[in-house]
Design an enzyme around this catalytic site. Structure first.
Site, PDB file in Angstrom:
ATOM      1  N   THR A  86      41.444  41.020  34.752  1.00  0.00           N
ATOM      2  CA  THR A  86      42.019  40.136  35.765  1.00  0.00           C
ATOM      3  C   THR A  86      40.962  39.841  36.822  1.00  0.00           C
ATOM      4  O   THR A  86      40.495  40.758  37.497  1.00  0.00           O
ATOM      5  CB  THR A  86      43.235  40.806  36.443  1.00  0.00           C
ATOM      6  N   LYS A  92      43.551  44.624  44.460  1.00  0.00           N
ATOM      7  CA  LYS A  92      42.534  43.622  44.082  1.00  0.00           C
ATOM      8  C   LYS A  92      43.220  42.299  43.710  1.00  0.00           C
ATOM      9  O   LYS A  92      42.833  41.224  44.185  1.00  0.00           O
ATOM     10  CB  LYS A  92      41.745  44.161  42.873  1.00  0.00           C
ATOM     11  N   LYS A 115      47.830  34.614  35.783  1.00  0.00           N
ATOM     12  CA  LYS A 115      47.871  36.084  35.838  1.00  0.00           C
ATOM     13  C   LYS A 115      48.083  36.570  37.272  1.00  0.00           C
ATOM     14  O   LYS A 115      48.838  37.514  37.530  1.00  0.00           O
ATOM     15  CB  LYS A 115      46.568  36.646  35.247  1.00  0.00           C
TER      16      LYS A 115
HETATM   17  P1  NAP Z   1      40.481  51.076  34.235  1.00  0.00           P
HETATM   18  O1  NAP Z   1      41.287  52.073  33.496  1.00  0.00           O
HETATM   19  O2  NAP Z   1      40.161  51.322  35.668  1.00  0.00           O
HETATM   20  O3  NAP Z   1      39.127  50.817  33.397  1.00  0.00           O
HETATM   21  C1  NAP Z   1      38.125  50.009  33.936  1.00  0.00           C
HETATM   22  C2  NAP Z   1      36.992  49.840  32.954  1.00  0.00           C
HETATM   23  O4  NAP Z   1      35.959  49.078  33.588  1.00  0.00           O
HETATM   24  C3  NAP Z   1      36.326  51.166  32.522  1.00  0.00           C
HETATM   25  O5  NAP Z   1      35.897  51.038  31.194  1.00  0.00           O
HETATM   26  C4  NAP Z   1      35.133  51.247  33.479  1.00  0.00           C
HETATM   27  O6  NAP Z   1      34.061  52.017  32.996  1.00  0.00           O
HETATM   28  C5  NAP Z   1      34.712  49.798  33.504  1.00  0.00           C
HETATM   29  N1  NAP Z   1      33.889  49.470  34.663  1.00  0.00           N
HETATM   30  C6  NAP Z   1      34.246  49.432  35.962  1.00  0.00           C
HETATM   31  N2  NAP Z   1      33.214  49.064  36.735  1.00  0.00           N
HETATM   32  C7  NAP Z   1      32.160  48.855  35.893  1.00  0.00           C
HETATM   33  C8  NAP Z   1      30.819  48.432  36.081  1.00  0.00           C
HETATM   34  N3  NAP Z   1      30.339  48.153  37.296  1.00  0.00           N
HETATM   35  N4  NAP Z   1      30.033  48.321  34.978  1.00  0.00           N
HETATM   36  C9  NAP Z   1      30.515  48.598  33.752  1.00  0.00           C
HETATM   37  N5  NAP Z   1      31.770  48.995  33.505  1.00  0.00           N
HETATM   38  C10 NAP Z   1      32.592  49.119  34.562  1.00  0.00           C
HETATM   39  O7  NAP Z   1      41.191  49.641  34.232  1.00  0.00           O
HETATM   40  P2  NAP Z   1      42.339  49.115  33.247  1.00  0.00           P
HETATM   41  O8  NAP Z   1      43.659  49.586  33.764  1.00  0.00           O
HETATM   42  O9  NAP Z   1      41.948  49.326  31.844  1.00  0.00           O
HETATM   43  O10 NAP Z   1      42.282  47.549  33.634  1.00  0.00           O
HETATM   44  C11 NAP Z   1      41.240  46.710  33.165  1.00  0.00           C
HETATM   45  C12 NAP Z   1      41.534  45.299  33.644  1.00  0.00           C
HETATM   46  O11 NAP Z   1      42.810  44.869  33.144  1.00  0.00           O
HETATM   47  C13 NAP Z   1      41.612  45.153  35.175  1.00  0.00           C
HETATM   48  O12 NAP Z   1      41.093  43.914  35.547  1.00  0.00           O
HETATM   49  C14 NAP Z   1      43.112  45.208  35.457  1.00  0.00           C
HETATM   50  O13 NAP Z   1      43.442  44.535  36.644  1.00  0.00           O
HETATM   51  C15 NAP Z   1      43.659  44.517  34.222  1.00  0.00           C
HETATM   52  N6  NAP Z   1      45.016  44.910  33.829  1.00  0.00           N
HETATM   53  C16 NAP Z   1      45.406  46.210  33.831  1.00  0.00           C
HETATM   54  C17 NAP Z   1      46.686  46.538  33.444  1.00  0.00           C
HETATM   55  C18 NAP Z   1      47.176  47.959  33.457  1.00  0.00           C
HETATM   56  O14 NAP Z   1      48.392  48.160  33.393  1.00  0.00           O
HETATM   57  N7  NAP Z   1      46.330  48.960  33.501  1.00  0.00           N
HETATM   58  C19 NAP Z   1      47.583  45.535  33.040  1.00  0.00           C
HETATM   59  C20 NAP Z   1      47.145  44.213  33.023  1.00  0.00           C
HETATM   60  C21 NAP Z   1      45.852  43.904  33.414  1.00  0.00           C
HETATM   61  P3  NAP Z   1      34.036  53.615  33.234  1.00  0.00           P
HETATM   62  O15 NAP Z   1      34.867  54.208  32.135  1.00  0.00           O
HETATM   63  O16 NAP Z   1      32.612  53.966  33.160  1.00  0.00           O
HETATM   64  O17 NAP Z   1      34.623  53.843  34.603  1.00  0.00           O
END
Ligand code: NAP
Length: 286
Positions: A100, A243, A175
């Protein structure tokens, strides 16, 4: 199903991990890259391969998906001069950003990809970890229609539906709109339960009244368990909603509840609830 596309995946957080698992189970070949390498191991054990950089990943794949925290992380993975996705000429490949991000970021990435003859799709998802595990996400798609058709087999595995909404950037706007509704829902649920509790109604009874009545929805049902157990491990981290609400405000959302909602979740993040699930808003309000 056509599983001939060679896939690359960057970002194995709460969402990326189960999504890759589903693609492997469906028969796709998937190479992965994650900043913290330990998160790659469980997927390598079930058939994924590992790449040492985004550049190496895209070199060996037809389609690369990014599922990263925020705009800064996504831009870094695309633009890093030595190892990023755009650091060499990869004409003919396709990149899908499912993170997102701001609509402006999607338009910017689409422009960069277009300059290098790389296909670009923004495809943020509605639905959290459980739909990601079940392959029942709602996938919102922006970009060129022919690029969407090319990568649709991937979406058919990850989601129960993919909805094409227009050119790159439009999906990111959609979104942000649905996440505003998510924020309102959870803020409303938390306020309702706390108000009832303060007046002698148990959490259990109040959640039954909500979930058996016309105000019930998927998210009130999913989050009730966390409220009852007072345990909020992150499915969708609260910091990510902050965010998204900021991005929505930046994109012009100025309806009556937009600023108070952002203030409320920002306060919760400042109080230390950012890494917990978004439903931890109830702890901040308490
Ligand atoms: P998350 O669990 O916080 O995972 C974030 C990922 O991004 C991890 O693989 C992290 O790597 C990587 N990352 C962060 N900063 C980075 C950087 N500077 N360089 C390289 N890699 C980096 O997030 P998530 O819940 O999977 O969500 C991912 C996206 O989907 C977000 O944009 C969120 O808003 C969206 N989303 C989430 C959900 C939900 O329910 N969780 C639902 C819909 C949409 P590390 O493992 O090294 O930290």
């Amino acid at each position: 199903m056509n599983t001939n596309l060679k896939l690359g995946w960057i970002g194995l957080g709460n969402m990326g991990n189960p999504m890759v698992r589903n693609l492997l189970e469906a028969g796709f070949k998937v190479a992965v890259f994650n900043r913290s390498k330990d998160k790659e191991t469980p997927l390598i054990e079930v058939g994924a391969t590992s790449a040492s950089s985004p550049q190496e990943l895209i070199e060996h794949c037809d389609v690369v998906v990014t599922m990263l925290s925020n705009d800064e992380a996504v831009k870094e993975i695309f633009e890093d001069k030595t190892s990023g996705l755009l650091s060499k000429s990869f004409a003919g490949k396709t990149i899908i950003n499912m993170s997102t991000v701001a609509p402006d970021t999607s338009r910017y990435l689409a422009m960069l990809c277009n300059e290098q003859q790389i296909g670009f799709i923004d495809a943020p998802v509605s639905g959290s970890v459980k739909p990601a595990q079940d392959g029942t996400l709602v996938i919102i798609v922006g970009g060129k229609p022919e690029t969407y058709t090319h990568v649709k087999p991937v979406f058919d595995v990850l989601g129960k539906i993919s909805i094409y909404v227009g050119i790159a950037g439009v999906a990111s706007s959609a979104k942000l709109a649905i996440n505003y509704l998510l924020g309102l829902n959870l803020q409303g649920l938390a306020e309702t339960v706390l108000f009832a509790e303060n007046n002698g109604v148990s959490k259990d009874d109040m959640l039954s009244i909500v979930n058996e009545g016309a105000c019930a929805n998927g998210i009130t049902k999913i989050k009730s368990t966390a409220i009852l157990s007072d345990s909020f491990p992150a499915a969708f981290a609260l910091k990510h909603l902050v965010k998204d609400l900021k991005l929505a405000n930046d994109a012009g959302l100025d309806s009556p509840l937009a600023q108070p909602l952002l203030d409320s979740y920002s306060k919760a993040e400042n109080e230390g609830f950012g890494e917990e699930d978004v439903m931890a808003i109830i702890k901040s309000l308490k």
